[in-house]
Every structure is written in structure tokens, then in C-alpha cells.
Design a protein around this motif. Structure first.
Motif, short mmCIF file in Angstrom:
data_model
loop_
_atom_site.label_atom_id
_atom_site.label_comp_id
_atom_site.label_asym_id
_atom_site.label_seq_id
_atom_site.Cartn_x
_atom_site.Cartn_y
_atom_site.Cartn_z
N ASN A 155 0.82 -1.21 0.00
CA ASN A 155 0.00 0.00 0.00
C ASN A 155 0.86 1.26 0.00
O ASN A 155 2.09 1.19 0.00
CB ASN A 155 -0.99 -0.02 1.19
CG ASN A 155 -0.30 -0.28 2.52
OD1 ASN A 155 0.84 0.11 2.73
ND2 ASN A 155 -1.00 -0.95 3.42
N HIS A 156 0.19 2.41 0.00
CA HIS A 156 0.87 3.70 -0.09
C HIS A 156 0.39 4.64 1.02
O HIS A 156 -0.25 5.65 0.76
CB HIS A 156 0.64 4.32 -1.47
CG HIS A 156 1.10 3.47 -2.60
ND1 HIS A 156 0.24 2.90 -3.51
CD2 HIS A 156 2.35 3.06 -2.96
CE1 HIS A 156 0.94 2.19 -4.38
NE2 HIS A 156 2.21 2.27 -4.07
N PRO A 157 0.73 4.30 2.27
CA PRO A 157 0.24 5.09 3.40
C PRO A 157 0.98 6.41 3.55
O PRO A 157 2.21 6.49 3.36
CB PRO A 157 0.51 4.17 4.60
CG PRO A 157 1.69 3.37 4.18
CD PRO A 157 1.54 3.16 2.70
N HIS A 158 0.24 7.46 3.93
CA HIS A 158 0.83 8.80 4.01
C HIS A 158 1.84 8.93 5.14
O HIS A 158 3.00 9.33 4.92
CB HIS A 158 -0.28 9.83 4.20
CG HIS A 158 0.22 11.23 4.41
ND1 HIS A 158 0.67 12.01 3.37
CD2 HIS A 158 0.37 11.97 5.54
CE1 HIS A 158 1.07 13.18 3.84
NE2 HIS A 158 0.90 13.18 5.15
N TYR A 159 1.43 8.61 6.36
CA TYR A 159 2.28 8.92 7.52
C TYR A 159 3.52 8.04 7.59
O TYR A 159 4.60 8.51 7.97
CB TYR A 159 1.46 8.83 8.80
CG TYR A 159 0.49 9.98 8.92
CD1 TYR A 159 0.90 11.22 9.40
CD2 TYR A 159 -0.83 9.84 8.49
CE1 TYR A 159 0.02 12.28 9.48
CE2 TYR A 159 -1.72 10.91 8.57
CZ TYR A 159 -1.29 12.13 9.06
OH TYR A 159 -2.16 13.18 9.12
#
Length: 247
Positions: A98-102
Motif C-alpha cells: 500500500n501507499h500510506p501517508h504517515y
């Protein structure tokens, strides 16, 4: 494994993708896979499928070389993430990229993730893979798989993360709470004070009480029910035209 069980696995993969997109851990890219227990085959969302509207018909079956065995579209170009981990980890039955922000922001700032939040306290040693390009070759996939080793997650610097788990539901729950832990760590750092990290016996007990199979099921059910209320899972059981014709 019987057909009914395989259909359920495909449904879980499709649901996990929609749920992860709904909480902004996936965007137009990213993928979820599930290894069929006792086999060298796995289900994964097809490359062409929209993560916002993926259906059971968009879930394809491949072998551990990425060869398409079932479905009407090729797997994502980064299927090597999944195949190379599965080849090395018999304990892993689901992989999420996935591509999580934090988490990505902490990686950009070169801040190691620490256990700072109860249900995210399973965060421990999160290795970092330094190549930020697409993992679209077997060589890169093998490097990434060696980097994650026996851990549950690896960070792809300037790119995203990979989570490995014993089931789709567990991989989903870990993905959600690794990001929640990273968010709380990030926000605490903004205060400009020394942050309090869970350690010692307190960390051990927190992990034991906050991360049980019942918690995994509770996390999945919460997000599933929330998605149902918002019609996020509408039409998820739809089959592809090719699948329907083959019945």
C-alpha cells in the motif's frame, strides 16, 4: 481446498482492497494477495482493476512465477513483491502493498517507526528497503523479500509499505494500525518534545492484550460494516464476463 473456500478468499481480497482504498491506504495503485493454503497459487487483484470498484471478477489466480492461471487480465506489474515473499515465508498467506501517508512521511524524514499506540504496539523492527522504484522484476522482489526477512512489515523508502500476515484479515488490520501508529508518532513529534515510546513489560503486556485474533476480527468487522453503510462494497460480488461464460 474446495471451490466455496476459494470464492471466499477472492471475496476477502476484493473487500480488503475496497476497504483499504476507503481509508486512503490504497489509491489508484497497490495490491492485496492471498495464498491458497497448501498450494503454490495465490489470488491478487488484476492490474487493470480500479481499486475503488474492484469486484470478485477482478481477482485473478497466479502461480509463484506470476503466470496467470485464472482470470481475464494480467496481475499487477509488482506481483514480484508477493511471489518472492511467498517463496521464502511459508507462514505468510497474505501480502499487502500500500501507499500510506504517515509511514511514507516518516521514511522521507528518516524517522524510525516506534510502538507508541496500544493497538499499534506490534510495530517493532520495521526494516527499510531503499529502492523507491516499482518492484517489477524478480530481482527487486527478491531483494525486498530478503529485507523484510521474518518481520511483518517493510518500508519502501519514498514509495510505500509492504505488510505480510497469516490471513487477509490480519494483513488488513496490521496495515490499518501500522499507519495509525505512524500518525500518532508523527503528531507527537510535531509538539517538539521527547516522545514516550512503549517499552519493557508495559510493551509486552500491551501487545499481548491488544493484538489477539478477536481484535483482528473486530477491526475487519468494523471497517466492513462502516463500508456497507456507505455503499462502498456495492457490486463487489460481480463476476467478469469471461468468468460468467465459463460457468
Amino acid at each position: 481446498m474446495g471451490q466455496v473456500d476459494e470464492k471466499e478468499l477472492k471475496l476477502q481480497v476484493a473487500k480488503a482492497i475496497r476497504l483499504l482504498e476507503a481509508v486512503e491506504l490504497l489509491d489508484m495503485n497497490g495490491h492485496v494477495s492471498c495464498r491458497i493454503p497448501g498450494t503454490d497459487r495465490f489470488f491478487i487483484n488484476s492490474r487493470k482493476a480500479s481499486r475503488a470498484s474492484v469486484t470478485v471478477g477482478d481477482i485473478v489466480m497466479c502461480d509463484l512465477n506470476g503466470k496467470l492461471l485464472e482470470g481475464d487480465s494480467e496481475p499487477p506489474s509488482e506481483y514480484h513483491i508477493h511471489t518472492e515473499i511467498y517463496k521464502r515465508r511459508s507462514d505468510v498467506l497474505s501480502v499487502i502493498h500500500n501507499h500510506p501517508h504517515y509511514q511514507t512521511v516518516l521514511g522521507i524524514a528518516d524517522v524510525a517507526m516506534k510502538p507508541v499506540f496500544g493497538i499499534g504496539s506490534f510495530v517493532d523492527n520495521v526494516p527499510v528497503y531503499e529502492k523507491s522504484s516499482l518492484i517489477n522484476t524478480a530481482e527487486l522482489g527478491a531483494e525486498l523479500a530478503e529485507t523484510i526477512g521474518k518481520e511483518i512489515s517493510v518500508q519502501l523508502r519514498n514509495h510505500g509499505t509492504v505488510v505480510a500476515a497469516e490471513s487477509v484479515k490480519a494483513a488488513f488490520a496490521r496495515s490499518v494500525f501500522i499507519e495509525e501508529n505512524a500518525k500518532k508518532q508523527y503528531d507527537a513529534l510535531l509538539l517538539g518534545r521527547e516522545i514516550r515510546v512503549l517499552t519493557g513489560d508495559n510493551l509486552v503486556r500491551t501487545r499481548e492484550t491488544a493484538w489477539q485474533p478477536s481484535i483482528i476480527e473486530k477491526v475487519w468487522t468494523y471497517h466492513e460494516q462502516r463500508a456497507l453503510k456507505q455503499d462502498i462494497l456495492e457490486g463487489i460480488d460481480e463476476q467478469s464476463p469471461q468468468t460468467m461464460m465459463s460457468k
